[in-house]
Motif scaffolding. Structure first.
Motif, PDB file in Angstrom:
ATOM      1  N   ALA A  11      -9.296   4.183  -5.430  1.00 20.50           N
ATOM      2  CA  ALA A  11      -7.898   5.104  -5.140  1.00 20.50           C
ATOM      3  C   ALA A  11      -6.785   4.455  -6.090  1.00 20.50           C
ATOM      4  N   HIS A  12      -6.782   3.106  -6.282  1.00 20.76           N
ATOM      5  CA  HIS A  12      -5.782   2.681  -7.021  1.00 20.76           C
ATOM      6  C   HIS A  12      -6.017   2.124  -8.606  1.00 20.76           C
ATOM      7  N   ALA A  13      -7.407   2.510  -8.901  1.00 21.82           N
ATOM      8  CA  ALA A  13      -7.773   2.341 -10.430  1.00 21.82           C
ATOM      9  C   ALA A  13      -6.502   2.713 -11.475  1.00 21.82           C
ATOM     10  N   THR A  66      -2.872  -7.612   8.246  1.00 16.25           N
ATOM     11  CA  THR A  66      -4.246  -6.407   8.083  1.00 16.25           C
ATOM     12  C   THR A  66      -4.172  -5.838   6.590  1.00 16.25           C
ATOM     13  N   LEU A  67      -2.747  -5.491   6.029  1.00 20.56           N
ATOM     14  CA  LEU A  67      -2.908  -5.049   4.828  1.00 20.56           C
ATOM     15  C   LEU A  67      -3.222  -6.271   3.649  1.00 20.56           C
ATOM     16  N   GLU A  68      -2.731  -7.419   3.857  1.00 19.88           N
ATOM     17  CA  GLU A  68      -2.990  -8.559   3.016  1.00 19.88           C
ATOM     18  C   GLU A  68      -4.646  -8.561   2.820  1.00 19.88           C
ATOM     19  N   GLU A  95      11.315   0.426  -9.256  1.00 17.16           N
ATOM     20  CA  GLU A  95      10.164  -0.337  -9.758  1.00 17.16           C
ATOM     21  C   GLU A  95       8.953  -0.066  -9.065  1.00 17.16           C
ATOM     22  N   MET A  96       9.010   0.465  -7.830  1.00 17.97           N
ATOM     23  CA  MET A  96       8.042   1.040  -6.872  1.00 17.97           C
ATOM     24  C   MET A  96       7.671   2.562  -6.945  1.00 17.97           C
ATOM     25  N   ALA A  97       8.912   3.323  -7.013  1.00 19.37           N
ATOM     26  CA  ALA A  97       8.796   4.814  -7.079  1.00 19.37           C
ATOM     27  C   ALA A  97       7.956   5.064  -8.244  1.00 19.37           C
ATOM     28  N   ARG A  98       7.855   4.514  -9.278  1.00 22.29           N
ATOM     29  CA  ARG A  98       7.419   4.975 -10.638  1.00 22.29           C
ATOM     30  C   ARG A  98       5.855   5.119 -10.573  1.00 22.29           C
ATOM     31  N   PHE A  99       5.319   4.247  -9.553  1.00 21.73           N
ATOM     32  CA  PHE A  99       3.922   4.525  -9.380  1.00 21.73           C
ATOM     33  C   PHE A  99       3.468   5.813  -8.649  1.00 21.73           C
ATOM     34  N   PHE A 100       4.451   6.382  -7.993  1.00 20.06           N
ATOM     35  CA  PHE A 100       4.201   7.656  -7.190  1.00 20.06           C
ATOM     36  C   PHE A 100       4.667   8.956  -7.866  1.00 20.06           C
ATOM     37  N   GLU A 101       5.144   8.644  -9.245  1.00 17.78           N
ATOM     38  CA  GLU A 101       5.493  10.095  -9.819  1.00 17.78           C
ATOM     39  C   GLU A 101       4.359  10.920 -10.210  1.00 17.78           C
ATOM     40  N   ARG A 127       5.656  -7.027  -3.716  1.00 18.00           N
ATOM     41  CA  ARG A 127       7.051  -6.423  -3.344  1.00 18.00           C
ATOM     42  C   ARG A 127       6.382  -5.250  -2.504  1.00 18.00           C
ATOM     43  N   PHE A 128       5.537  -4.607  -2.419  1.00 14.91           N
ATOM     44  CA  PHE A 128       5.105  -3.652  -1.560  1.00 14.91           C
ATOM     45  C   PHE A 128       5.104  -4.037  -0.206  1.00 14.91           C
ATOM     46  N   ILE A 129       4.594  -5.411   0.067  1.00 13.85           N
ATOM     47  CA  ILE A 129       4.538  -6.070   1.433  1.00 13.85           C
ATOM     48  C   ILE A 129       5.780  -6.314   1.543  1.00 13.85           C
ATOM     49  N   HIS A 146       0.480  14.649   1.091  1.00 14.28           N
ATOM     50  CA  HIS A 146      -1.004  14.343   1.118  1.00 14.28           C
ATOM     51  C   HIS A 146      -1.066  12.794   1.134  1.00 14.28           C
ATOM     52  N   MET A 147      -0.517  12.062   0.165  1.00 17.64           N
ATOM     53  CA  MET A 147      -0.517  10.548   0.274  1.00 17.64           C
ATOM     54  C   MET A 147      -0.218  10.162   1.645  1.00 17.64           C
ATOM     55  N   LYS A 148       0.950  10.347   2.344  1.00 19.89           N
ATOM     56  CA  LYS A 148       1.417   9.809   3.420  1.00 19.89           C
ATOM     57  C   LYS A 148       0.480  10.031   4.601  1.00 19.89           C
ATOM     58  N   ARG A 149      -0.217  11.363   4.396  1.00 18.47           N
ATOM     59  CA  ARG A 149      -1.188  11.865   5.361  1.00 18.47           C
ATOM     60  C   ARG A 149      -2.288  10.964   5.333  1.00 18.47           C
ATOM     61  N   ARG A 150      -2.816  10.739   4.478  1.00 16.51           N
ATOM     62  CA  ARG A 150      -4.067   9.993   3.955  1.00 16.51           C
ATOM     63  C   ARG A 150      -3.739   8.211   4.565  1.00 16.51           C
ATOM     64  N   GLN A 151      -2.591   7.964   4.123  1.00 17.77           N
ATOM     65  CA  GLN A 151      -2.068   6.613   4.444  1.00 17.77           C
ATOM     66  C   GLN A 151      -1.997   6.378   5.852  1.00 17.77           C
ATOM     67  N   ARG A 152      -1.643   7.268   6.661  1.00 19.62           N
ATOM     68  CA  ARG A 152      -1.476   7.406   8.133  1.00 19.62           C
ATOM     69  C   ARG A 152      -2.745   7.153   8.927  1.00 19.62           C
ATOM     70  N   LEU A 153      -3.809   8.027   8.451  1.00 18.55           N
ATOM     71  CA  LEU A 153      -5.148   8.125   8.787  1.00 18.55           C
ATOM     72  C   LEU A 153      -5.964   6.706   8.484  1.00 18.55           C
ATOM     73  N   PHE A 154      -5.548   6.257   7.366  1.00 26.89           N
ATOM     74  CA  PHE A 154      -6.158   5.124   6.903  1.00 26.89           C
ATOM     75  C   PHE A 154      -5.626   3.913   7.791  1.00 26.89           C
ATOM     76  N   MET A 155      -4.369   3.829   7.907  1.00 28.26           N
ATOM     77  CA  MET A 155      -3.698   2.603   8.497  1.00 28.26           C
ATOM     78  C   MET A 155      -4.069   2.795   9.846  1.00 28.26           C
ATOM     79  N   GLY A 200       0.110  -0.816 -14.022  1.00 31.74           N
ATOM     80  CA  GLY A 200       0.180  -2.294 -14.236  1.00 31.74           C
ATOM     81  C   GLY A 200       0.262  -2.683 -12.637  1.00 31.74           C
ATOM     82  N   LEU A 201      -0.224  -2.223 -11.636  1.00 31.00           N
ATOM     83  CA  LEU A 201      -0.259  -2.753 -10.287  1.00 31.00           C
ATOM     84  C   LEU A 201      -0.858  -4.081 -10.288  1.00 31.00           C
ATOM     85  N   ASP A 202      -0.156  -5.052  -9.659  1.00 34.69           N
ATOM     86  CA  ASP A 202      -0.745  -6.243  -9.956  1.00 34.69           C
ATOM     87  C   ASP A 202      -0.144  -7.165  -8.711  1.00 34.69           C
TER      88      ASP A 202
HETATM   89  C1  HEM Z   1      -3.011  -2.653   1.240  1.00 29.76           C
HETATM   90  C2  HEM Z   1      -1.904  -1.892   0.718  1.00 29.76           C
HETATM   91  C3  HEM Z   1      -2.299  -0.566   0.358  1.00 29.76           C
HETATM   92  C4  HEM Z   1      -3.009   0.428   0.938  1.00 29.76           C
HETATM   93  C5  HEM Z   1      -3.654   0.287   2.449  1.00 29.76           C
HETATM   94  C6  HEM Z   1      -3.146   1.626   0.689  1.00 29.76           C
HETATM   95  C7  HEM Z   1      -3.663   2.954   0.605  1.00 29.76           C
HETATM   96  C8  HEM Z   1      -3.825   3.926   0.055  1.00 29.76           C
HETATM   97  C9  HEM Z   1      -4.407   5.161   0.588  1.00 29.76           C
HETATM   98  C10 HEM Z   1      -5.077   5.428   1.882  1.00 29.76           C
HETATM   99  C11 HEM Z   1      -4.337   6.028  -0.602  1.00 29.76           C
HETATM  100  C12 HEM Z   1      -5.003   7.611  -0.534  1.00 29.76           C
HETATM  101  C13 HEM Z   1      -6.391   7.365  -1.007  1.00 29.76           C
HETATM  102  C14 HEM Z   1      -7.244   8.556  -0.997  1.00 29.76           C
HETATM  103  O1  HEM Z   1      -6.998   9.098   0.228  1.00 29.76           O
HETATM  104  O2  HEM Z   1      -8.001   8.848  -1.769  1.00 29.76           O
HETATM  105  C15 HEM Z   1      -3.630   5.301  -1.640  1.00 29.76           C
HETATM  106  C16 HEM Z   1      -3.185   6.081  -2.828  1.00 29.76           C
HETATM  107  C17 HEM Z   1      -2.175   5.399  -3.441  1.00 29.76           C
HETATM  108  N1  HEM Z   1      -1.870   4.112  -3.650  1.00 29.76           N
HETATM  109 FE1  HEM Z   1      -2.174   2.920  -2.180  1.00 29.76          FE
HETATM  110  N2  HEM Z   1      -2.147   1.509  -0.751  1.00 29.76           N
HETATM  111  C18 HEM Z   1      -1.889   0.174  -0.672  1.00 29.76           C
HETATM  112  C19 HEM Z   1      -1.053  -0.285  -1.814  1.00 29.76           C
HETATM  113  C20 HEM Z   1      -0.590   0.096  -2.938  1.00 29.76           C
HETATM  114  C21 HEM Z   1       0.433  -0.328  -3.761  1.00 29.76           C
HETATM  115  C22 HEM Z   1       0.787  -1.763  -3.750  1.00 29.76           C
HETATM  116  C23 HEM Z   1       0.457   0.704  -4.786  1.00 29.76           C
HETATM  117  C24 HEM Z   1       1.546   0.631  -5.865  1.00 29.76           C
HETATM  118  C25 HEM Z   1       2.792   0.457  -5.709  1.00 29.76           C
HETATM  119  C26 HEM Z   1      -0.151   1.850  -4.283  1.00 29.76           C
HETATM  120  C27 HEM Z   1      -0.364   2.885  -4.750  1.00 29.76           C
HETATM  121  C28 HEM Z   1      -0.846   3.962  -4.563  1.00 29.76           C
HETATM  122  C29 HEM Z   1      -0.764   5.286  -5.388  1.00 29.76           C
HETATM  123  C30 HEM Z   1      -0.029   5.641  -6.604  1.00 29.76           C
HETATM  124  C31 HEM Z   1      -1.887   6.260  -5.036  1.00 29.76           C
HETATM  125  C32 HEM Z   1      -2.014   7.808  -5.201  1.00 29.76           C
HETATM  126  C33 HEM Z   1      -3.188   7.707  -6.228  1.00 29.76           C
HETATM  127  C34 HEM Z   1      -3.394   9.135  -6.508  1.00 29.76           C
HETATM  128  O3  HEM Z   1      -3.375   9.996  -5.902  1.00 29.76           O
HETATM  129  O4  HEM Z   1      -3.810   9.358  -7.695  1.00 29.76           O
HETATM  130  N3  HEM Z   1      -0.917   1.514  -3.253  1.00 29.76           N
HETATM  131  N4  HEM Z   1      -3.147   4.053  -1.212  1.00 29.76           N
END
Ligand code: HEM
Length: 130
Positions: A70-72, A112-114, A31-37, A87-89, A43-52, A79-81
Motif C-alpha cells: 500500500a505504501h510502496a 498499535t500503529l508503531e 509536508e504531509m499533504a503532498r503524499f496524498f495528492e 510526523r504522522f504519529i 476511499h482512503m479514509k474508509r479503508r483506514q477506518r476499517l483497517f484501524m 520519500g516516506l521515511d
Molecule cells: C501505521 C501507520 C499507517 C497505517 C496503519 C496506514 C494505513 C493505510 C491504509 C489502510 C491504506 C489503504 C490501503 C488499501 O486499502 O489498499 C493506506 C494508503 C496510503 N497511505 Fe497509509 N498508513 C500509515 C502510514 C502512512 C504514512 C506515514 C503515510 C505518508 C505520509 C501514508 C500514506 C499513504 C498513502 C499516500 C496511501 C494511498 C496509496 C494509494 O492509494 O496509492 N500512510 N494507508
C-alpha cells in the motif's frame, strides 16, 4: 473481560472520529499533504477506518491490505521515511488530543500503529523482493 480499545473509544464511530482527526491534521501540513495528492481520500479514509478498527480489536477485515504494498509508491516516489512516519504519529497524537482522548488510550493507539512502522516503510518482516 478487558474491553478492546475499539470498544473503549466507541466502536466504529470512535474510530471514524480518530481517522477524521488524523487526516484533518495531515491535510493542514503541506509536508504531509503532498503524499496524498491525487489520492481518493474518501476511499482512503474508509479503508483506514476499517483497517484501524481491526487493529484496535474491532471486526476483522475479509482481507488485510499489505502495508508494504500500500505504501510502496509513497516510499519510493515521495520519500516516506522514518522522519515522515514520526510526523504522522505527531499528528495522530494532536488529533487524539483534539478529541480529548485519555493518555492511556492515546498511548495504546500510538503503540498499535508503531508496530506497523517497519511494514509501512517497506523494511519489515513482510518486505518483498521488488
Ligand atoms: C501505521 C501507520 C499507517 C497505517 C496503519 C496506514 C494505513 C493505510 C491504509 C489502510 C491504506 C489503504 C490501503 C488499501 O486499502 O489498499 C493506506 C494508503 C496510503 N497511505 Fe497509509 N498508513 C500509515 C502510514 C502512512 C504514512 C506515514 C503515510 C505518508 C505520509 C501514508 C500514506 C499513504 C498513502 C499516500 C496511501 C494511498 C496509496 C494509494 O492509494 O496509492 N500512510 N494507508
Amino acid at each position: 473481560m478487558k474491553l478492546s480499545i475499539y470498544d473503549r473509544i466507541g466502536g466504529s464511530a470512535g474510530v471514524q472520529a480518530v481517522v477524521e482527526a488524523l487526516y484533518n491534521r495531515l491535510m493542514l501540513d503541506p509536508e504531509m499533504a503532498r503524499f496524498f495528492e491525487g489520492v481518493d481520500m474518501v476511499h482512503m479514509k474508509r479503508r483506514q477506518r476499517l483497517f484501524m478498527s481491526q487493529l484496535l480489536g474491532g471486526p476483522a477485515l475479509a482481507e488485510m491490505p499489505d502495508m508494504a504494498v500500500a505504501h510502496a509508491r509513497a516510499v519510493h516516489v515521495h520519500g516516506l521515511d522514518d522522519a515522515v512516519f514520526d510526523r504522522f504519529i505527531d499528528h495522530l497524537r494532536t488529533g487524539l488530543a483534539d478529541l480529548n482522548a485519555s493518555p492511556l488510550v492515546t498511548n495504546e493507539i500510538v503503540a498499535t500503529l508503531e508496530r506497523l512502522r517497519g511494514d509501512v516503510l517497506g523494511k519489515g518482516a513482510h518486505k518483498r523482493a521488488a
